[in-house]
Enzyme design. Structure first.
Site, short mmCIF file in Angstrom:
data_model
loop_
_atom_site.label_atom_id
_atom_site.label_comp_id
_atom_site.label_asym_id
_atom_site.label_seq_id
_atom_site.Cartn_x
_atom_site.Cartn_y
_atom_site.Cartn_z
N ASP A 1 0.83 -1.21 0.00
CA ASP A 1 0.00 0.00 0.00
C ASP A 1 0.86 1.27 0.00
OD1 ASP A 1 -2.42 1.36 0.04
OD2 ASP A 1 -3.22 0.27 1.76
N TRP B 1 -3.27 3.29 -5.72
CA TRP B 1 -4.56 3.92 -6.05
C TRP B 1 -4.56 4.66 -7.39
CZ3 TRP B 1 -2.67 6.66 -1.26
CH2 TRP B 1 -2.61 5.74 -0.19
N GLY B 2 -3.55 4.39 -8.23
CA GLY B 2 -3.52 5.06 -9.53
C GLY B 2 -2.97 6.46 -9.47
N ASN C 1 -0.02 7.77 -9.16
CA ASN C 1 1.18 8.08 -9.96
C ASN C 1 1.19 7.30 -11.27
OD1 ASN C 1 2.84 9.78 -7.91
ND2 ASN C 1 2.16 7.98 -6.75
N ASP D 1 -10.28 3.43 -3.31
CA ASP D 1 -10.98 2.23 -2.83
C ASP D 1 -12.41 2.11 -3.36
OD1 ASP D 1 -8.68 1.96 -1.43
OD2 ASP D 1 -9.61 1.85 0.55
C1 GLA Z 1 -6.03 1.33 1.56
C2 GLA Z 1 -6.19 0.31 0.44
C3 GLA Z 1 -7.31 -0.65 0.81
C4 GLA Z 1 -6.98 -1.34 2.12
C5 GLA Z 1 -6.74 -0.32 3.22
C6 GLA Z 1 -6.20 -0.95 4.49
O1 GLA Z 1 -7.15 2.15 1.67
O2 GLA Z 1 -6.45 0.95 -0.77
O3 GLA Z 1 -7.51 -1.60 -0.21
O4 GLA Z 1 -5.83 -2.14 1.94
O5 GLA Z 1 -5.80 0.67 2.80
O6 GLA Z 1 -5.95 -0.02 5.50
#
Ligand code: GLA
Length: 403
Positions: A148, A182-183, A185, A203
């Protein structure tokens, strides 16, 4: 010339020892289960064991689901030498024992960490401990790492993910490496040599069409995530996939919405990582998650993502080229109102510039297989008319005549 050869040779040696991901993994999009979407931080070894059992009992394992992945909140403290320990209350038997159990069921074991010094839930992250953590994971028997991007101030994403890739490679145990930034970069532009999949969005949340604002971040409904995939299909292929996030099937949406969500993820060649409590799922949920004909589309060996061919007033018609000359087709009704859709194959010219494949309906007649009704419904010789209920999908396989 000699110098050139020498430097080429050392480059080759360097890239064998360092500087690569594990090739030959995730040749089709990874399938499994992850704890986050349903359990969040409330996870422990008992739940994970029961989920692994349910994966077998429900038929999910035999349908292709492989990885049992513990997301955030498994971590305890680091020991005096800096080695990460599992939370002793939630995972009293330790991760090695849990991994062994999961492996004994014919499944694989996945875990989660973060490139920053803390995870999103505030547990210890891997920053500065990458090689140590990779070694620990290898000792435990980890097969999959989701990595992450919280608390990464002043970190360069390519550098941070490359460091963990190299650490995993040096530890020697093949691990699928899931990039989760999360895209932000544009990981589709650099992730291919670093990881096996990369999140393309923030998410997901269990809602058809909505954006939930959490203040510093937002989570996204099915349609929002789907729309964010536009333009990304050229970056995906065997061993390197776009990841539109884990499934929300069985987490509270309508059955039709779950069905459409699952279908569209298959059209996208998305990783299929269930996110529900599979110990107690309904038969309808189980049927969606184990629909082998839809899974076969997702797992198609050609590894080419589908594309929207037509978008009209809330109805989208998608196509995806498949191995052996077949095509998948999905008619998605984004709206609440049932819609009658007619598609006259003979008059449509579909050619995918990316894969250089065309349907050639004027000279090839395909058999039409309805992947949710599990029956043949005619051929492409005559126009197709279907009723698509609101927030639902009709998904077909167009089966080319085999020589
Ligand atoms: C981020 C990730 C999620 C999950 C949470 C855990 O938000 O994008 O998919 O792994 O962290 O804290």
């Amino acid at each position: 010339m000699r110098r050139l050869l020498l430097s080429l040779a050392s480059l080759l040696v360097a890239s064998v020892v360092f500087g690569q991901k594990f090739e030959q993994l995730a040749r089709t999009p990874p399938m499994g289960w992850n704890s986050w979407n349903h359990f969040g931080c409330n996870i422990n070894e008992q739940i994970v064991r029961e989920v692994a059992q349910a994966m077998v009992r429900s038929g999910m394992r035999d349908a292709g689901y492989e990885y049992v992945i513990i997301d955030d909140c498994w971590q305890g403290e680091r020991d005096s030498l800096g080695f990460i320990q599992p939370d002793p209350e939630r995972f009293p038997s330790g991760m090695k024992a849990l991994a062994d159990y999961i492996h004994s069921l014919g499944l694989k074991f996945g875990i989660y960490s973060d490139a920053g010094d803390r995870t999103c839930a505030g547990r210890p992250g891997s920053r500065g401990h990458e090689y140590q953590d990779a070694l620990t994971y290898a000792r435990w028997g980890v097969d999959y790492l989701k990595y992450d991007w919280c608390h990464t101030e002043n970190l360069n994403p390519i550098g941070a993910y490359t460091t963990m890739r190299d650490a995993l490679y040096a530890a020697g145990r093949p691990v699928v490496f899931s990039i989760c930034e999360w895209g932000t970069n544009e990981p589709w532009k650099w992730g291919r040599t670093i990881g096996h999949l990369w999140r393309t969005t923030g998410d997901i949340t269990n809602c058809w069409d909505c954006i939930i604002d959490h203040g510093t971040w937002k989570s996204w409904g099915i349609l929002q995530i789907l729309d964010k995939q536009d333009g990304l299909r050229i970056y995906a292929g065997p061993g390197h996939w776009n990841d539109p996030d884990m499934l929300e099937v069985g987490n509270g949406m309508r059955v039709s919405e779950d069905r459409a969500h699952f279908s569209m993820w298959a059209m996208l060649a998305a990783p299929l990582i269930a996110g529900n409590d599979i110990r107690h799922m309904s038969e309808a949920t189980r049927e969606i998650l184990t629909n082998r004909e839809v899974i076969a589309v997702d797992q198609d060996t050609l590894g080419i993502q589908g594309f929207p061919y037509r978008r009209e007033a809330g109805v989208e018609i998608w196509f995806r080229p498949l191995a052996g000359g077949d095509w998948a087709m999905a008619i998605l009704n984004r709206t609440e109102t049932p819609r009658t859709v007619t598609f006259n194959f003979r008059e449509e010219y579909i050619f995918d510039d990316f894969s250089k494949r065309g349907t050639f309906f004027d000279r090839i007649t395909y058999r039409l297989r309805d992947l949710w009704a599990h029956r043949d419904i005619g051929t492409t010789e005559t126009p197709l008319t279907v009723e698509v209920p609101g927030h639902d999908v009709v998904m077909l396989r167009l089966i080319a005549p085999k020589p």
